[in-house]
Write an enzyme that holds these catalytic residues in place. Structure first.
Site, PDB file in Angstrom:
ATOM      1  N   CYS A   1      -0.827 -10.258  -0.355  1.00 17.30           N
ATOM      2  CA  CYS A   1      -1.167 -10.473   0.970  1.00 17.30           C
ATOM      3  C   CYS A   1      -2.769 -10.034   1.658  1.00 17.30           C
ATOM      4  O   CYS A   1      -3.017 -11.126   1.977  1.00 17.30           O
ATOM      5  CB  CYS A   1      -0.647  -9.090   1.855  1.00 17.30           C
ATOM      6  SG  CYS A   1       0.904  -9.279   1.429  1.00 17.30           S
ATOM      7  N   ARG A   2      -2.781  -8.979   0.735  1.00 12.57           N
ATOM      8  CA  ARG A   2      -4.556  -8.715   2.040  1.00 12.57           C
ATOM      9  C   ARG A   2      -5.065  -9.424   0.573  1.00 12.57           C
ATOM     10  O   ARG A   2      -6.067  -9.979   1.583  1.00 12.57           O
ATOM     11  CB  ARG A   2      -4.421  -7.254   0.815  1.00 12.57           C
ATOM     12  CG  ARG A   2      -4.002  -6.583   2.070  1.00 12.57           C
ATOM     13  CD  ARG A   2      -4.168  -4.821   2.092  1.00 12.57           C
ATOM     14  NE  ARG A   2      -3.316  -4.381   0.948  1.00 12.57           N
ATOM     15  CZ  ARG A   2      -3.459  -3.538   0.393  1.00 12.57           C
ATOM     16  NH1 ARG A   2      -4.871  -2.925   0.692  1.00 12.57           N
ATOM     17  NH2 ARG A   2      -2.882  -3.109  -0.495  1.00 12.57           N
ATOM     18  N   SER A   3      -5.719  -9.768  -0.538  1.00 11.46           N
ATOM     19  CA  SER A   3      -6.277 -10.303  -1.409  1.00 11.46           C
ATOM     20  C   SER A   3      -6.402 -12.024  -1.228  1.00 11.46           C
ATOM     21  O   SER A   3      -7.328 -12.384  -1.173  1.00 11.46           O
ATOM     22  CB  SER A   3      -6.372 -10.303  -2.790  1.00 11.46           C
ATOM     23  OG  SER A   3      -5.440 -10.175  -3.551  1.00 11.46           O
TER      24      SER A   3
ATOM     25  N   ASN B   1      -1.198  -9.018  -4.840  1.00  5.93           N
ATOM     26  CA  ASN B   1      -2.667 -10.482  -4.698  1.00  5.93           C
ATOM     27  C   ASN B   1      -1.127 -11.182  -4.226  1.00  5.93           C
ATOM     28  O   ASN B   1      -1.553 -12.416  -4.365  1.00  5.93           O
ATOM     29  CB  ASN B   1      -2.371 -11.243  -6.388  1.00  5.93           C
ATOM     30  CG  ASN B   1      -3.455 -12.049  -6.822  1.00  5.93           C
ATOM     31  OD1 ASN B   1      -3.481 -13.128  -7.201  1.00  5.93           O
ATOM     32  ND2 ASN B   1      -4.120 -11.917  -5.809  1.00  5.93           N
TER      33      ASN B   1
ATOM     34  N   ASP C   1      -2.084  -2.074   3.738  1.00  3.43           N
ATOM     35  CA  ASP C   1      -0.966  -2.927   3.138  1.00  3.43           C
ATOM     36  C   ASP C   1      -0.034  -2.974   4.464  1.00  3.43           C
ATOM     37  O   ASP C   1       0.765  -2.052   4.596  1.00  3.43           O
ATOM     38  CB  ASP C   1      -0.362  -2.349   1.899  1.00  3.43           C
ATOM     39  CG  ASP C   1       0.139  -3.012   0.913  1.00  3.43           C
ATOM     40  OD1 ASP C   1       0.111  -4.392   1.772  1.00  3.43           O
ATOM     41  OD2 ASP C   1       0.936  -2.867  -0.161  1.00  3.43           O
TER      42      ASP C   1
ATOM     43  N   CYS D   1      -6.186  -7.052  -4.299  1.00  6.95           N
ATOM     44  CA  CYS D   1      -5.563  -5.196  -3.613  1.00  6.95           C
ATOM     45  C   CYS D   1      -4.469  -5.436  -4.694  1.00  6.95           C
ATOM     46  O   CYS D   1      -4.074  -5.622  -6.164  1.00  6.95           O
ATOM     47  CB  CYS D   1      -4.525  -5.748  -2.410  1.00  6.95           C
ATOM     48  SG  CYS D   1      -3.476  -7.596  -2.595  1.00  6.95           S
TER      49      CYS D   1
END
Length: 163
Positions: free
Chosen positions: A18-20, A16, A128, A13
């Site tokens: 939040c999402r990933s 690195n 995001d 993401c």
């Protein structure tokens, strides 16, 4: 060709945090449920170094824990994706189209660019949640979970090719 090397997946993401990292935790859990945890290495990184060295966003780990995943803020250290990693990775999973484009541009060979795919089928993106409210992290997690079935099919096929 049979090999005992693990299949390697990296989620990517922006920063690195939040999402990933959330996708990394979810895939590890699914692999554990399927008895594949020992055969797949799961990692994550960001397209930039904005948060390198930082732990996961506390809202991300809170969303994971609320959903029943084992995740601590200090279990993750953000890092920046390095083009040299393509040589050791089997699959690079982008969380949105911007990441997909950036990773494919970064890929040193066409074969490496072919390793990059979106988590969600088609052109689906994981939004995001960083600048939004806490609820956005739970929503983001639900989207990530929804994309795991298709990704698991790809990972399973990759693992089977090695046996």
């Amino acid at each position: 060709m049979t090999t005992t090397d693990p299949y390697r997946v990296c989620f990517v993401c922006t920063g690195n945090i939040c999402r990933s990292p959330m996708a990394e935790v979810v895939l590890r859990a699914r692999l554990g449920e399927e008895g594949l945890a020992e055969r797949v290495v799961v990692d994550s990184a960001g397209t930039g170094d904005w948060h390198a060295g930082e732990p996961a966003d506390p809202r991300a780990t809170a969303a994971l824990r609320t959903a029943g995943y084992e995740a601590g803020r200090d279990d993750h250290i953000a890092r920046w994706f390095d083009a040299e990693w393509f040589g050791r990775l089997d699959l690079v999973v982008a969380l949105d189209r911007g990441h997909l484009r950036a990773l494919r541009r970064l890929a040193p060979t066409p074969a490496d660019a072919a390793k990059v795919r979106l988590l969600l089928a088609g052109d689906g993106e994981v939004p995001d949640p960083y600048y939004g409210e806490d609820r956005g992290f739970a929503d983001c997690l639900e989207i990530i979970e929804g994309g795991m079935a298709g990704l698991l099919d790809v990972v399973r096929a990759g693992v089977l090719e090695r046996t």
